[in-house]
Design a protein around this motif. Structure first.
Motif, PDB file in Angstrom:
ATOM      1  N   SER A   7       0.813  -1.222   0.000  1.00  0.00           N
ATOM      2  CA  SER A   7       0.000   0.000   0.000  1.00  0.00           C
ATOM      3  C   SER A   7       0.844   1.268   0.000  1.00  0.00           C
ATOM      4  O   SER A   7       0.316   2.372  -0.110  1.00  0.00           O
ATOM      5  N   MET A   8       2.157   1.110   0.122  1.00  0.00           N
ATOM      6  CA  MET A   8       3.058   2.268   0.148  1.00  0.00           C
ATOM      7  C   MET A   8       3.494   2.609  -1.271  1.00  0.00           C
ATOM      8  O   MET A   8       3.982   1.739  -2.009  1.00  0.00           O
ATOM      9  N   HIS A   9       3.298   3.839  -1.677  1.00  0.00           N
ATOM     10  CA  HIS A   9       3.642   4.294  -3.026  1.00  0.00           C
ATOM     11  C   HIS A   9       4.706   5.393  -2.953  1.00  0.00           C
ATOM     12  O   HIS A   9       4.621   6.305  -2.138  1.00  0.00           O
ATOM     13  N   LEU A  10       5.683   5.259  -3.810  1.00  0.00           N
ATOM     14  CA  LEU A  10       6.712   6.283  -3.971  1.00  0.00           C
ATOM     15  C   LEU A  10       7.261   6.189  -5.397  1.00  0.00           C
ATOM     16  O   LEU A  10       6.892   5.293  -6.156  1.00  0.00           O
ATOM     17  N   ASP A  11       8.116   7.126  -5.736  1.00  0.00           N
ATOM     18  CA  ASP A  11       8.680   7.166  -7.088  1.00  0.00           C
ATOM     19  C   ASP A  11       9.839   6.159  -7.196  1.00  0.00           C
ATOM     20  O   ASP A  11      11.004   6.523  -7.282  1.00  0.00           O
ATOM     21  N   GLY A  12       9.465   4.890  -7.175  1.00  0.00           N
ATOM     22  CA  GLY A  12      10.476   3.845  -7.244  1.00  0.00           C
ATOM     23  C   GLY A  12       9.850   2.473  -7.059  1.00  0.00           C
ATOM     24  O   GLY A  12       8.620   2.330  -6.943  1.00  0.00           O
ATOM     25  N   ASN A  13      10.681   1.457  -7.036  1.00  0.00           N
ATOM     26  CA  ASN A  13      10.249   0.078  -6.864  1.00  0.00           C
ATOM     27  C   ASN A  13      10.793  -0.491  -5.567  1.00  0.00           C
ATOM     28  O   ASN A  13      11.942  -0.220  -5.189  1.00  0.00           O
ATOM     29  N   LEU A  14       9.962  -1.307  -4.894  1.00  0.00           N
ATOM     30  CA  LEU A  14      10.388  -2.022  -3.698  1.00  0.00           C
ATOM     31  C   LEU A  14      10.858  -3.411  -4.109  1.00  0.00           C
ATOM     32  O   LEU A  14      10.146  -4.146  -4.789  1.00  0.00           O
TER      33      LEU A  14
END
Length: 287
Positions: free
Chosen positions: A133-140
Motif C-alpha cells: 500500500s506504500m507508493h513512492l517514485d520507485g520500486n520495492l
C-alpha cells in the motif's frame, strides 16, 4: 538509482511503541481465547471473534507504527487507504481462522499446527500487503531468503501463542506469552524490512509533502480505540484474571450426583394415613 532507506528516523521510539502495541493485542487476544474455553458453546464464538480482532488489530497497529519511522531519502511516501485497511481485514480474518480452529479442536497436534500456520501466514500477509500500500517514485525489491525467514518467524510465533492460549492458565502466563509474541512479531517485521531495498526512478522531483507519521496517524485511531475498548472488556470480566471458572458446576462437586434431580412435587410427598388393624376380639366400641 538506489534509495537510502532509514527505518529508525525517530530512533527507538517507534520500535518500542510498536512492540508494546503487539504485546497489548497479543495479551488481549490470548486472554479472550483462554476465556472462550471456560464458557458454554453458545458464548465461545463471541470470545474467539473478539480475540481474533484484538490480535489482528494489535499486529496491524504495530506494523504501521513501525512504518512511521520508515523514510527513503529523496522520495515522498504515500499510502493507499483502501489497501491499507484491506491489510487489517486480512490480518483479522486469517488470525480468526487459526484461533477458531484451536478454540474448537484444542491446542495440540494437527489443530495446533494448522491454526498456527494459517495465523502466521495471516501475519505475514498483513505485513507485505501493508508494504504494497506504500507508493513512492520507485520500486520495492525484496530478498527472497529474508522474506522466507520472516514468514517462518511469523508461523513459529503464531503457533507458540496459540499453544499458550490453549493451556488455560492464569494471567501471568498469558502476559509472558504475549511478551514473547510481541517480540516475535516485531522480529518478523524488522527481518522483512532488512531484506527490502528501494530502487528510485528519479523521474519526479523531490517534494516536501507530509511525513509518514502525519499520513498514518489518522488511520490508527480506529484500531487503537478498539484495543482500548477490548482492554476494558477484559479488565472487567471476573474470569479473566482467574483463568478458571469462578463457580464449580454442581455435577462436578464431590459427593453430588451428576444426574439431574426431578422437580419437586409436593403432592407426591403427602403421606396417606396408615391404619393399623388389630387382630383379636372386637370390643363393643369397635363394633
Amino acid at each position: 538509482m538506489q534509495g537510502t532507506v532509514d527505518g529508525f528516523s525517530y530512533g527507538l521510539v517507534t520500535p518500542l511503541v510498536a512492540y508494546l502495541m503487539a504485546c497489548l493485542g497479543g495479551a488481549l487476544g490470548l486472554r479472550c481465547t483462554t476465556r472462550s474455553m471456560l464458557v458454554a458453546h453458545s458464548w465461545r464464538p463471541g470470545w474467539l471473534a473478539l480475540g481474533s480482532a484484538a490480535i489482528g488489530s494489535g499486529i496491524w497497529t504495530m506494523h504501521f507504527i513501525a512504518m512511521m519511522g520508515f523514510t527513503v531519502r529523496g522520495a515522498t511516501i504515500h499510502y493507499d487507504k483502501p489497501m491499507t485497511f484491506a491489510s487489517l481485514a486480512v490480518a483479522i480474518v486469517m488470525v480468526g481462522v487459526g484461533i477458531f480452529i484451536v478454540g474448537y479442536k484444542g491446542a495440540r497436534g494437527t489443530a495446533l499446527f494448522t491454526g498456527g500456520t494459517i495465523t502466521g501466514l495471516g501475519i505475514a500477509s498483513m505485513h507485505y500487503l501493508g508494504m504494497a500500500s506504500m507508493h513512492l517514485d520507485g520500486n520495492l525489491e525484496y530478498d527472497t531468503l529474508t522474506v522466507g525467514i520472516s514468514v517462518a518467524i511469523a508461523m513459529a510465533a503464531a503457533t507458540a501463542a496459540l499453544w499458550a492460549a490453549g493451556q488455560v492458565r492464569g494471567l501471568l502466563w498469558s502476559v509472558g506469552a504475549s511478551l514473547v509474541m510481541g517480540l516475535a512479531v516485531s522480529g518478523m517485521h524488522y527481518t522483512g524490512m532488512a531484506g527490502l531495498s528501494v530502487h528510485l526512478h528519479g523521474t519526479a522531483e523531490p517534494t516536501a509533502g507530509e511525513s509518514p507519521a502525519a499520513l498514518l496517524a489518522p488511520m490508527l485511531v480506529g484500531p487503537l480505540a478498539f484495543l482500548l475498548l477490548a482492554g476494558v472488556v477484559v479488565m472487567f470480566d471476573p474470569l479473566m484474571v482467574m483463568g478458571k471458572p469462578a463457580v464449580v458446576p454442581v455435577e462436578h462437586r464431590p459427593g453430588i450426583p451428576a444426574h439431574v434431580h426431578a422437580p419437586h412435587n409436593p403432592r407426591r410427598l403427602r403421606l396417606r394415613p396408615r391404619t393399623v388393624e388389630h387382630r383379636g376380639s372386637r370390643t363393643p366400641q369397635n363394633r
